[in-house]
Design an enzyme around this catalytic site. Structure first.
Site, PDB file in Angstrom:
ATOM      1  N   HIS A 117       0.925  -1.178  -0.110  1.00 20.58           N
ATOM      2  CA  HIS A 117      -0.132  -0.114  -0.220  1.00 20.58           C
ATOM      3  C   HIS A 117       0.987   1.212   0.040  1.00 20.58           C
ATOM      4  O   HIS A 117       1.922   1.161   0.098  1.00 20.58           O
ATOM      5  CB  HIS A 117      -0.922  -0.018   1.111  1.00 20.58           C
ATOM      6  CG  HIS A 117      -0.379   0.053   2.672  1.00 20.58           C
ATOM      7  ND1 HIS A 117       0.557  -1.062   2.902  1.00 20.58           N
ATOM      8  CD2 HIS A 117      -0.395   1.075   3.512  1.00 20.58           C
ATOM      9  CE1 HIS A 117       0.655  -0.466   4.343  1.00 20.58           C
ATOM     10  NE2 HIS A 117       0.209   0.619   4.644  1.00 20.58           N
ATOM     11  N   HIS A 137       1.218   3.943   2.061  1.00 18.69           N
ATOM     12  CA  HIS A 137       1.976   4.792   3.072  1.00 18.69           C
ATOM     13  C   HIS A 137       3.334   4.814   3.124  1.00 18.69           C
ATOM     14  O   HIS A 137       4.030   3.799   2.412  1.00 18.69           O
ATOM     15  CB  HIS A 137       1.526   4.218   4.272  1.00 18.69           C
ATOM     16  CG  HIS A 137       0.144   4.383   4.845  1.00 18.69           C
ATOM     17  ND1 HIS A 137      -0.706   3.646   5.698  1.00 18.69           N
ATOM     18  CD2 HIS A 137      -0.760   5.214   4.250  1.00 18.69           C
ATOM     19  CE1 HIS A 137      -1.855   4.042   5.656  1.00 18.69           C
ATOM     20  NE2 HIS A 137      -2.011   5.227   4.803  1.00 18.69           N
ATOM     21  N   ASP A 163       5.753   4.722   5.148  1.00 19.76           N
ATOM     22  CA  ASP A 163       6.696   3.639   5.944  1.00 19.76           C
ATOM     23  C   ASP A 163       6.643   2.527   5.355  1.00 19.76           C
ATOM     24  O   ASP A 163       7.320   1.490   5.843  1.00 19.76           O
ATOM     25  CB  ASP A 163       6.218   3.510   7.437  1.00 19.76           C
ATOM     26  CG  ASP A 163       4.864   2.746   7.637  1.00 19.76           C
ATOM     27  OD1 ASP A 163       3.718   3.427   6.626  1.00 19.76           O
ATOM     28  OD2 ASP A 163       4.582   1.887   8.390  1.00 19.76           O
ATOM     29  N   HIS A 164       6.090   2.209   4.052  1.00 16.82           N
ATOM     30  CA  HIS A 164       6.077   0.982   3.216  1.00 16.82           C
ATOM     31  C   HIS A 164       6.942   1.245   1.822  1.00 16.82           C
ATOM     32  O   HIS A 164       7.051   0.370   1.200  1.00 16.82           O
ATOM     33  CB  HIS A 164       4.675   0.517   3.044  1.00 16.82           C
ATOM     34  CG  HIS A 164       4.131   0.201   4.519  1.00 16.82           C
ATOM     35  ND1 HIS A 164       3.954  -1.283   4.990  1.00 16.82           N
ATOM     36  CD2 HIS A 164       3.530   0.893   5.377  1.00 16.82           C
ATOM     37  CE1 HIS A 164       3.541  -1.325   6.119  1.00 16.82           C
ATOM     38  NE2 HIS A 164       3.360  -0.041   6.625  1.00 16.82           N
ATOM     39  N   HIS A 197      -7.322  -0.805   5.564  1.00 13.90           N
ATOM     40  CA  HIS A 197      -6.377   0.036   6.082  1.00 13.90           C
ATOM     41  C   HIS A 197      -6.134   1.223   5.065  1.00 13.90           C
ATOM     42  O   HIS A 197      -6.099   2.361   5.249  1.00 13.90           O
ATOM     43  CB  HIS A 197      -5.151  -0.625   6.337  1.00 13.90           C
ATOM     44  CG  HIS A 197      -3.950   0.170   6.651  1.00 13.90           C
ATOM     45  ND1 HIS A 197      -3.993   0.780   7.958  1.00 13.90           N
ATOM     46  CD2 HIS A 197      -2.866   0.583   6.035  1.00 13.90           C
ATOM     47  CE1 HIS A 197      -2.738   1.481   8.025  1.00 13.90           C
ATOM     48  NE2 HIS A 197      -1.996   1.264   6.843  1.00 13.90           N
ATOM     49  N   ASP A 256      -0.046  -3.728   6.529  1.00 18.55           N
ATOM     50  CA  ASP A 256      -0.896  -3.193   7.659  1.00 18.55           C
ATOM     51  C   ASP A 256      -2.278  -3.690   7.538  1.00 18.55           C
ATOM     52  O   ASP A 256      -3.154  -3.062   8.319  1.00 18.55           O
ATOM     53  CB  ASP A 256      -0.782  -1.774   7.478  1.00 18.55           C
ATOM     54  CG  ASP A 256       0.466  -1.197   7.848  1.00 18.55           C
ATOM     55  OD1 ASP A 256       1.554  -1.992   8.386  1.00 18.55           O
ATOM     56  OD2 ASP A 256       0.839   0.121   7.875  1.00 18.55           O
ATOM     57  N   HIS A 300       4.545  -4.942  10.891  1.00 19.52           N
ATOM     58  CA  HIS A 300       4.953  -4.169  12.247  1.00 19.52           C
ATOM     59  C   HIS A 300       5.059  -4.878  13.376  1.00 19.52           C
ATOM     60  O   HIS A 300       4.392  -5.983  13.526  1.00 19.52           O
ATOM     61  CB  HIS A 300       3.912  -2.953  12.480  1.00 19.52           C
ATOM     62  CG  HIS A 300       3.931  -1.775  11.360  1.00 19.52           C
ATOM     63  ND1 HIS A 300       4.802  -0.464  11.676  1.00 19.52           N
ATOM     64  CD2 HIS A 300       3.154  -1.392  10.529  1.00 19.52           C
ATOM     65  CE1 HIS A 300       4.482   0.173  10.989  1.00 19.52           C
ATOM     66  NE2 HIS A 300       3.494  -0.294  10.090  1.00 19.52           N
TER      67      HIS A 300
HETATM   68 FE    FE Z   1       2.360   0.651   8.286  1.00 22.56          FE
HETATM   69 ZN    ZN Z   2       0.115   1.679   6.433  1.00 18.30          ZN
END
Ligand code: FE
Ligand code: ZN
Length: 261
Positions: A56, A58, A60-61, A114, A133, A171
């Site tokens: 996805h 985001h 942090d990905h 998400h 996530d 995570h």
């Molecule tokens: Fe994340």
């Molecule tokens: Zn995420």
């Protein structure tokens, strides 16, 4: 010829895991939110990057994609229903990916909730799941873009995978997730045992991820929102006014977790 695949855990930021699937020579990275730890792991293990897989959008990905592409011109797989810079192969439900360099086949599962276009990758031969996530060890992602109905349906798809499927989520949230799980199901003996096991791992600095689908079905409240004990608990704690439909029950559970400390 090397064809035994294994997975390296690459920690990033405070609690992210980036996954490096490799055969000893080539590697594909799942959700590289940061390029630096990926480049360090590739160098340390003498691996050449051959593909990037995204679940996805985001940061942090996907935040490390641009820098990784400066180092290696490789295909970037990602969800068709999200706009992510760098993605060269847009994927939809039931698409099959042959990961370049690895001879690894992955099937794509759309798991909105998400985010709107979130996808997961399942390796049918190895029984590996890379779910970003969506499903966490002991929990699930927050509903930033999707609805409770979508997330419940997405989690149902993942719960239908074989019990021995290894769940590579993105995570290390396990202990806090399980603390909430115990609030929901104080009498769940499998959960109590799991908490001890996972606490022992964390005390030794070991990742609790991957978990297994079978264990998630027994202990993760978000895969258990149809259980009579869970519905009774939602009622007893005033999280639902009366027995309602399964989507409302799931929504109430997710809402409860949002505010749980
Ligand atoms: Fe994340
Ligand atoms: Zn995420």
């Amino acid at each position: 010829m090397k064809n035994t695949l294994s997975i390296l855990t690459v920690p990033a930021f405070d609690d992210n895991y980036l996954w490096l699937i490799h055969d000893g020579a080539h590697a594909a990275v799942v959700d590289p939110g940061d390029a630096a730890p990926v480049l360090a792991a590739l160098a340390a293990h003498h691996l050449v990057l051959s593909a990037i897989l995204l679940t996805h959008h985001h940061a942090d990905h996907a935040g490390g994609v641009a820098r990784l592409l400066e180092h290696a011109s490789v295909p970037v797989f990602g969800p068709a229903h999200e706009q992510i810079p760098g993605v060269s192969q847009a994927l939809r439900q039931d698409d099959s990916v042959s990961v370049p360099g690895l001879g690894l086949r992955l099937s794509v599962i759309e798991v909105p909730g998400h985010t709107r276009g979130h996808i997961a990758y399942f390796a049918p031969q190895q029984h590996w799941l890379f779910c970003g996530d969506t499903l966490f060890a002991g929990g699930c992602g927050r509903l930033f873009e999707g609805t409770p109905a979508q997330m419940l349906n997405s989690l149902d798809k993942l719960a239908a995978l074989p019990d021995d499927t290894a769940v590579y989520c993105a995570h290390e949230y396990t202990l806090s997730n399980l603390r909430f799980a115990l609030e929901v199901e104080p009498g769940n003996q499998v959960l109590l045992e799991r908490i001890k096991t996972e606490q022992a791992k964390r005390a030794r600095g070991i990742a609790t991820v991957p978990s297994r689908i079978g264990m998630e079905k027994q202990t993760n409240p978000f895969l258990r929102s149809r259980e009579a004990t869970v519905i009774a608990r939602l009622l007893a704690c005033g999280k639902i006014p009366a027995v309602q439909d399964e989507v409302r029950h799931f929504a109430a559970l997710r809402e409860w977790k949002n505010h749980y400390r």
